[in-house]
Design a protein around this motif. Structure first.
Motif, short mmCIF file in Angstrom:
data_model
loop_
_atom_site.label_atom_id
_atom_site.label_comp_id
_atom_site.label_asym_id
_atom_site.label_seq_id
_atom_site.Cartn_x
_atom_site.Cartn_y
_atom_site.Cartn_z
N LYS A 1 4.37 -5.07 -6.63
CA LYS A 1 4.32 -6.47 -7.06
C LYS A 1 5.39 -7.29 -6.33
CE LYS A 1 4.37 -9.49 -11.05
NZ LYS A 1 4.42 -9.63 -12.49
N PHE A 2 6.59 -6.73 -6.18
CA PHE A 2 7.65 -7.42 -5.44
C PHE A 2 7.17 -7.77 -4.03
CE2 PHE A 2 10.92 -7.08 -2.19
CZ PHE A 2 11.79 -8.09 -2.58
N PHE A 3 6.57 -6.79 -3.34
CA PHE A 3 6.14 -7.03 -1.97
C PHE A 3 4.95 -7.98 -1.90
CE2 PHE A 3 8.52 -3.03 -1.26
CZ PHE A 3 9.43 -3.54 -0.34
N ARG A 4 4.11 -8.02 -2.93
CA ARG A 4 3.01 -8.99 -2.96
C ARG A 4 3.58 -10.41 -3.01
NH1 ARG A 4 -1.89 -6.37 -4.03
NH2 ARG A 4 -1.59 -4.32 -4.98
N ILE A 5 4.61 -10.60 -3.79
CA ILE A 5 5.24 -11.93 -3.90
C ILE A 5 6.07 -12.23 -2.65
CG2 ILE A 5 6.93 -13.28 -5.21
CD1 ILE A 5 5.94 -11.65 -7.72
N TYR B 1 0.83 -1.22 0.00
CA TYR B 1 0.00 0.00 0.00
C TYR B 1 0.86 1.27 0.00
CZ TYR B 1 -3.60 -3.38 1.24
OH TYR B 1 -4.45 -4.46 1.25
N HIS B 2 1.99 1.19 0.70
CA HIS B 2 2.91 2.33 0.73
C HIS B 2 3.46 2.61 -0.67
CE1 HIS B 2 6.17 4.48 3.32
NE2 HIS B 2 5.95 5.14 2.21
N CYS B 3 3.81 1.56 -1.40
CA CYS B 3 4.30 1.73 -2.78
C CYS B 3 3.25 2.40 -3.66
CB CYS B 3 4.64 0.37 -3.40
SG CYS B 3 6.14 -0.39 -2.80
N GLU B 4 1.99 2.09 -3.41
CA GLU B 4 0.91 2.57 -4.26
C GLU B 4 0.34 3.91 -3.79
OE1 GLU B 4 -1.71 -0.80 -4.26
OE2 GLU B 4 -0.43 -1.92 -5.64
N ALA B 5 0.82 4.41 -2.65
CA ALA B 5 0.30 5.68 -2.11
C ALA B 5 0.72 6.84 -3.01
CB ALA B 5 0.82 5.90 -0.70
N HIS C 1 12.72 -11.64 8.63
CA HIS C 1 12.35 -10.56 9.55
C HIS C 1 13.30 -9.38 9.42
CE1 HIS C 1 11.02 -9.00 13.57
NE2 HIS C 1 12.23 -8.51 13.55
N PHE C 2 14.59 -9.65 9.43
CA PHE C 2 15.58 -8.57 9.35
C PHE C 2 15.66 -7.98 7.94
CE2 PHE C 2 17.03 -10.53 13.35
CZ PHE C 2 16.89 -9.41 14.14
N SER C 3 15.28 -8.75 6.92
CA SER C 3 15.21 -8.16 5.57
C SER C 3 14.09 -7.13 5.52
CB SER C 3 15.01 -9.25 4.51
OG SER C 3 13.69 -9.75 4.51
N LEU C 4 13.01 -7.38 6.25
CA LEU C 4 11.93 -6.39 6.32
C LEU C 4 12.41 -5.10 6.98
CD1 LEU C 4 8.86 -8.62 7.29
CD2 LEU C 4 9.44 -7.70 5.03
#
Length: 143
Positions: free
Chosen positions: A118-122, A31-35, A98-101
């Motif tokens: 799309k990256f974050f959806r996958i 959602y942040h990407c699409e804001a 977790h740490f990658s997030l």
């Protein structure tokens, strides 16, 4: 008091909380990407930071703590069993995830995110897959 059941209960509560964060934070990133508006982005930054720092980090630490206490209670020889070795490797992968997030969180906080929604959806599917495998391994204890 049966400490094994106490530690097991607290471990399950912690893991459920941790998994909720691991599944929700990447969705917020989508959602942040699409804001489109700066005010929306600022709200997402606050949500992301609070979720990570106040829910996910304590839940991860307590998951590890109660998992270690459970292992100690069962005896270190439980690591000789294949199911525990598989679970341990998968939990290490979840911890890495977790740490990658956290790295992506910092990118969003400084407006330097280069990943797409799309990256974050996958990417969001990874902890769900690991969770499913861990549950089957722990319940069925193969080999």
């Amino acid at each position: 008091m049966n400490f094994y059941l106490l530690f097991k209960s607290l471990h399950l509560i912690s893991v459920i909380s941790w998994m909720a964060g691991l599944l929700y934070l990447p969705r917020i990133f989508v959602y942040h990407c699409e804001a489109n508006h700066e005010s929306q982005k600022n709200i997402f930054k606050t949500m992301e930071r609070k979720l990570y720092n106040y829910i996910m980090m304590p839940a991860m630490v307590s998951s590890w703590l109660f998992g270690i206490l459970l292992t100690y209670n069962l005896g270190i020889s439980v690591f000789l069993e294949i199911w525990m070795q598989i679970k341990f490797v998968l939990v290490i992968l979840l911890t890495y995830y977790h740490f990658s997030l956290s790295r992506y969180l910092k990118d969003f906080a400084t407006d330097e995110n280069k990943k797409t929604s799309k990256f974050f959806r996958i990417y969001n599917e990874i902890p769900a897959i690991i969770l499913i495998i861990v549950i089957f391994v722990v319940v069925f204890k193969p080999l």
